[in-house]
Design a protein around this motif. Structure first.
Motif, PDB file in Angstrom:
ATOM      1  N   GLN A   4       0.872  -1.167   0.000  1.00 11.80           N
ATOM      2  CA  GLN A   4       0.000   0.000   0.000  1.00 11.80           C
ATOM      3  C   GLN A   4       0.912   1.222   0.000  1.00 11.80           C
ATOM      4  O   GLN A   4       1.734   1.378   0.912  1.00 11.80           O
ATOM      5  N   VAL A   5       0.769   2.080  -0.981  1.00 10.10           N
ATOM      6  CA  VAL A   5       1.676   3.210  -1.115  1.00 10.10           C
ATOM      7  C   VAL A   5       0.895   4.510  -1.304  1.00 10.10           C
ATOM      8  O   VAL A   5      -0.307   4.496  -1.605  1.00 10.10           O
ATOM      9  N   ILE A   6       1.621   5.625  -1.133  1.00 10.46           N
ATOM     10  CA  ILE A   6       1.098   6.912  -1.581  1.00 10.46           C
ATOM     11  C   ILE A   6       2.074   7.467  -2.613  1.00 10.46           C
ATOM     12  O   ILE A   6       3.287   7.290  -2.500  1.00 10.46           O
ATOM     13  N   GLN A   7       1.529   8.107  -3.645  1.00  7.23           N
ATOM     14  CA  GLN A   7       2.362   8.727  -4.671  1.00  7.23           C
ATOM     15  C   GLN A   7       2.193  10.239  -4.678  1.00  7.23           C
ATOM     16  O   GLN A   7       2.763  10.938  -5.524  1.00  7.23           O
ATOM     17  N   SER A   8       1.419  10.735  -3.720  1.00  6.01           N
ATOM     18  CA  SER A   8       1.280  12.164  -3.478  1.00  6.01           C
ATOM     19  C   SER A   8       0.706  12.310  -2.074  1.00  6.01           C
ATOM     20  O   SER A   8       0.158  11.357  -1.502  1.00  6.01           O
ATOM     21  N   VAL A  14      -5.533   8.749  -0.971  1.00  5.33           N
ATOM     22  CA  VAL A  14      -4.323   8.675  -1.814  1.00  5.33           C
ATOM     23  C   VAL A  14      -3.650   7.313  -1.751  1.00  5.33           C
ATOM     24  O   VAL A  14      -2.792   7.004  -2.584  1.00  5.33           O
ATOM     25  N   PHE A  15      -4.011   6.477  -0.789  1.00  2.34           N
ATOM     26  CA  PHE A  15      -3.424   5.131  -0.729  1.00  2.34           C
ATOM     27  C   PHE A  15      -3.852   4.299  -1.929  1.00  2.34           C
ATOM     28  O   PHE A  15      -5.007   4.354  -2.367  1.00  2.34           O
ATOM     29  N   GLU A  16      -2.920   3.521  -2.444  1.00  2.00           N
ATOM     30  CA  GLU A  16      -3.234   2.591  -3.533  1.00  2.00           C
ATOM     31  C   GLU A  16      -2.340   1.357  -3.417  1.00  2.00           C
ATOM     32  O   GLU A  16      -1.236   1.421  -2.873  1.00  2.00           O
ATOM     33  N   THR A  17      -2.837   0.239  -3.937  1.00  2.00           N
ATOM     34  CA  THR A  17      -2.048  -0.990  -3.948  1.00  2.00           C
ATOM     35  C   THR A  17      -1.160  -1.000  -5.181  1.00  2.00           C
ATOM     36  O   THR A  17      -1.621  -0.719  -6.289  1.00  2.00           O
ATOM     37  N   LEU A  18       0.127  -1.321  -4.957  1.00  2.00           N
ATOM     38  CA  LEU A  18       1.092  -1.303  -6.051  1.00  2.00           C
ATOM     39  C   LEU A  18       1.972  -2.533  -5.957  1.00  2.00           C
ATOM     40  O   LEU A  18       2.295  -3.003  -4.854  1.00  2.00           O
ATOM     41  N   ASN A  19       2.362  -3.071  -7.108  1.00  4.00           N
ATOM     42  CA  ASN A  19       3.353  -4.145  -7.157  1.00  4.00           C
ATOM     43  C   ASN A  19       4.743  -3.532  -7.249  1.00  4.00           C
ATOM     44  O   ASN A  19       5.028  -2.767  -8.187  1.00  4.00           O
ATOM     45  N   LEU A  20       5.600  -3.828  -6.279  1.00  7.59           N
ATOM     46  CA  LEU A  20       6.950  -3.287  -6.231  1.00  7.59           C
ATOM     47  C   LEU A  20       7.975  -4.416  -6.367  1.00  7.59           C
ATOM     48  O   LEU A  20       7.656  -5.583  -6.103  1.00  7.59           O
ATOM     49  N   SER A  49      -0.630  13.154   4.945  1.00 10.13           N
ATOM     50  CA  SER A  49      -1.304  14.406   4.578  1.00 10.13           C
ATOM     51  C   SER A  49      -0.354  15.460   4.035  1.00 10.13           C
ATOM     52  O   SER A  49      -0.787  16.426   3.400  1.00 10.13           O
ATOM     53  N   GLY A  50       0.951  15.287   4.303  1.00  7.23           N
ATOM     54  CA  GLY A  50       1.922  16.290   3.891  1.00  7.23           C
ATOM     55  C   GLY A  50       2.313  17.252   4.986  1.00  7.23           C
ATOM     56  O   GLY A  50       3.182  18.107   4.791  1.00  7.23           O
ATOM     57  N   LYS A  51       1.694  17.141   6.167  1.00 10.35           N
ATOM     58  CA  LYS A  51       2.043  18.022   7.284  1.00 10.35           C
ATOM     59  C   LYS A  51       3.471  17.772   7.766  1.00 10.35           C
ATOM     60  O   LYS A  51       4.104  18.668   8.326  1.00 10.35           O
ATOM     61  N   LEU A  52       3.948  16.538   7.565  1.00  8.34           N
ATOM     62  CA  LEU A  52       5.331  16.206   7.891  1.00  8.34           C
ATOM     63  C   LEU A  52       6.034  15.669   6.642  1.00  8.34           C
ATOM     64  O   LEU A  52       6.714  14.654   6.675  1.00  8.34           O
ATOM     65  N   ALA A  53       5.866  16.394   5.554  1.00 11.80           N
ATOM     66  CA  ALA A  53       6.444  15.960   4.281  1.00 11.80           C
ATOM     67  C   ALA A  53       7.958  15.844   4.347  1.00 11.80           C
ATOM     68  O   ALA A  53       8.560  15.022   3.630  1.00 11.80           O
ATOM     69  N   PRO A  57       9.060   9.077   3.305  1.00 17.72           N
ATOM     70  CA  PRO A  57       9.864   8.301   2.351  1.00 17.72           C
ATOM     71  C   PRO A  57       9.639   8.832   0.938  1.00 17.72           C
ATOM     72  O   PRO A  57       8.643   9.512   0.670  1.00 17.72           O
ATOM     73  N   ALA A  58      10.547   8.498   0.041  1.00 20.94           N
ATOM     74  CA  ALA A  58      10.398   8.907  -1.356  1.00 20.94           C
ATOM     75  C   ALA A  58       9.199   8.193  -1.986  1.00 20.94           C
ATOM     76  O   ALA A  58       8.895   7.043  -1.655  1.00 20.94           O
ATOM     77  N   PHE A  59       8.524   8.872  -2.914  1.00 16.47           N
ATOM     78  CA  PHE A  59       7.411   8.260  -3.635  1.00 16.47           C
ATOM     79  C   PHE A  59       7.931   7.208  -4.618  1.00 16.47           C
ATOM     80  O   PHE A  59       8.994   7.410  -5.224  1.00 16.47           O
ATOM     81  N   PRO A  60       7.216   6.114  -4.834  1.00 14.17           N
ATOM     82  CA  PRO A  60       6.009   5.705  -4.109  1.00 14.17           C
ATOM     83  C   PRO A  60       6.367   5.293  -2.677  1.00 14.17           C
ATOM     84  O   PRO A  60       7.236   4.428  -2.488  1.00 14.17           O
ATOM     85  N   ALA A  61       5.723   5.934  -1.714  1.00 11.18           N
ATOM     86  CA  ALA A  61       6.111   5.804  -0.313  1.00 11.18           C
ATOM     87  C   ALA A  61       5.283   4.741   0.409  1.00 11.18           C
ATOM     88  O   ALA A  61       4.054   4.734   0.320  1.00 11.18           O
ATOM     89  N   ILE A  62       5.998   3.866   1.103  1.00 16.58           N
ATOM     90  CA  ILE A  62       5.342   2.881   1.968  1.00 16.58           C
ATOM     91  C   ILE A  62       5.401   3.437   3.386  1.00 16.58           C
ATOM     92  O   ILE A  62       6.480   3.631   3.944  1.00 16.58           O
ATOM     93  N   LEU A  63       4.237   3.696   3.973  1.00 23.37           N
ATOM     94  CA  LEU A  63       4.164   4.328   5.288  1.00 23.37           C
ATOM     95  C   LEU A  63       3.997   3.302   6.406  1.00 23.37           C
ATOM     96  O   LEU A  63       3.904   2.113   6.171  1.00 23.37           O
ATOM     97  N   HIS A  64       3.970   3.812   7.612  1.00 26.21           N
ATOM     98  CA  HIS A  64       3.742   3.107   8.889  1.00 26.21           C
ATOM     99  C   HIS A  64       5.033   2.550   9.474  1.00 26.21           C
ATOM    100  O   HIS A  64       5.732   1.747   8.854  1.00 26.21           O
ATOM    101  N   GLY A  65       5.290   2.968  10.710  1.00 23.48           N
ATOM    102  CA  GLY A  65       6.464   2.491  11.428  1.00 23.48           C
ATOM    103  C   GLY A  65       6.226   1.205  12.190  1.00 23.48           C
ATOM    104  O   GLY A  65       7.066   0.300  12.187  1.00 23.48           O
ATOM    105  N   ASP A  66       5.082   1.101  12.859  1.00 24.96           N
ATOM    106  CA  ASP A  66       4.820  -0.071  13.692  1.00 24.96           C
ATOM    107  C   ASP A  66       4.661  -1.331  12.855  1.00 24.96           C
ATOM    108  O   ASP A  66       3.906  -1.346  11.877  1.00 24.96           O
ATOM    109  N   VAL A  67       5.352  -2.398  13.278  1.00 29.80           N
ATOM    110  CA  VAL A  67       5.296  -3.650  12.529  1.00 29.80           C
ATOM    111  C   VAL A  67       5.410  -4.831  13.476  1.00 29.80           C
ATOM    112  O   VAL A  67       6.070  -4.763  14.513  1.00 29.80           O
ATOM    113  N   ALA A  68       4.740  -5.921  13.106  1.00 31.75           N
ATOM    114  CA  ALA A  68       4.959  -7.231  13.726  1.00 31.75           C
ATOM    115  C   ALA A  68       4.986  -8.252  12.604  1.00 31.75           C
ATOM    116  O   ALA A  68       4.206  -8.154  11.650  1.00 31.75           O
TER     117      ALA A  68
END
Length: 334
Positions: A4-8, A14-20, A49-53, A57-68
């Protein structure tokens, strides 16, 4: 791999599924994780949202820090994990480090710990950012001690609900503020000795009632803005205030008059600057121990989401109606 990425920057839509491209090489001191779950933190929404642009990460950006997830490959120099280990951490979704909203995530091993055995992957993914933040604020910075009085603002928020439990684990007497009776009841269930409705009770009143006018030893601000001033009012002479939201302007003369200490906590610094990352792994190891001992329980919102529903998860998190952490479970590989 799917992600799931954002490109803007923009609204949750703005989230979309992408094959990387697949991650084929694991650098030294890193591991590759097959991602099972993640959770939403305010910083994730602000980056989207861009408030902390500036820290995105660089576009296409994969977000979220928390992971298991489960370790599938290990880079040279990693001795603390093995293939098949179940791990958790706050490990990316910022400048130079892609995040958890993908099938796989490449992670600096110092940022990880073995997940609590008593939790599911989704439950464990609710903990990293908020636990590290609360631990750094109360244990490493404020250095709370048994029998101290600790005031926690935002009792049922992500950081606040962990802070209550950490303070109790350290033997403090905990006072927690909340906006209504439901959240006050949850604060008591989490271990708060006293729950305070901040909308009905001015600072000077609860300081008089609960400390006989002396003030609290430590105040932890998880709200920011005017609430930081309330913390300055609420603590005693030579008291300690810790905050996770200090991007605002304040009259600091009260710090001089009362001899206060103010700590500003931003847990992403090790990720952004590549310093002291092993501290995060150490904290999460202790958190996992306390979880398995029954001293810490994640507060998780009743609405659960899949990775493919990340837009809905962000909308819910930003609505203000969630109580506890908003979680997401992997479905991109299905």
């Amino acid at each position: 791999m799917k992600a799931q990425v954002i490109q803007s920057f923009g609204e949750p839509s703005v989230f979309e599924t992408l094959n990387l491209p697949d991650i084929e090489q694991v650098p030294p001191n890193h591991v590759l994780i097959c991602v099972s779950a993640s959770s939403v933190n305010p910083v994730d929404c602000k980056i989207r949202s861009g408030k902390l642009a500036s820290i995105a990460p660089a576009f296409p950006a994969i977000l979220h820090g928390d992971v298991a997830g489960v370790v599938t490959q290990i880079g040279e120099g990693v001795n603390s994990f093995r293939v098949g280990d179940e791990v958790y951490g706050c490990s990316g979704g910022i400048t130079g480090i892609n995040g958890a909203l993908a099938e796989y995530m490449l992670v600096d091993a110092d940022l990880l710990a073995l997940k609590p055995q008593s939790l599911t992957m989704t439950q464990a993914a609710a903990l990293p950012l908020v636990s590290i933040t609360a631990y750094e604020a109360l244990i490493q910075r404020a250095q709370i001690k048994p029998e101290q009085t600790v005031l926690v603002h935002g009792a049922t928020g992500g950081v606040g609900h962990i802070a209550i439990q950490l303070a109790k684990a350290k033997g403090a007497k905990v006072f927690a503020t909340a906006s209504n009776s439901q959240k006050m009841a949850i604060a008591k269930q989490l271990g708060a000795d006293i729950a305070i409705n901040y909308r009905d009770t001015p600072v000077e009143d609860y300081v008089d009632t609960h400390t006989k006018g002396r003030g609290f030893d430590v105040a932890f601000d998880t709200v920011g803005k005017d609430n930081l001033d309330r913390c300055f009012q609420a603590v005693n002479i030579n008291g300690v205030v810790t905050s996770i939201s200090t991007r605002s302007t304040h009259d600091l003369s009260i710090l001089q008059g009362k001899g206060l200490t103010l700590h500003s906590v931003f847990m992403l610094i090790p990720l952004l600057y590549g310093i002291n990352r092993a501290n995060h792994g150490t904290i999460l190891t202790q958190i996992a121990r306390w979880v398995d001992e029954g001293k810490i329980t994640p507060l998780i919102d009743t609405q659960a989401f899949k990775f493919s529903e990340v837009a809905q998860a962000h909308r819910h998190a930003e609505s203000g109606s969630a109580i506890g952490k908003v979680t997401l479970t992997q479905d991109l590989s299905i």
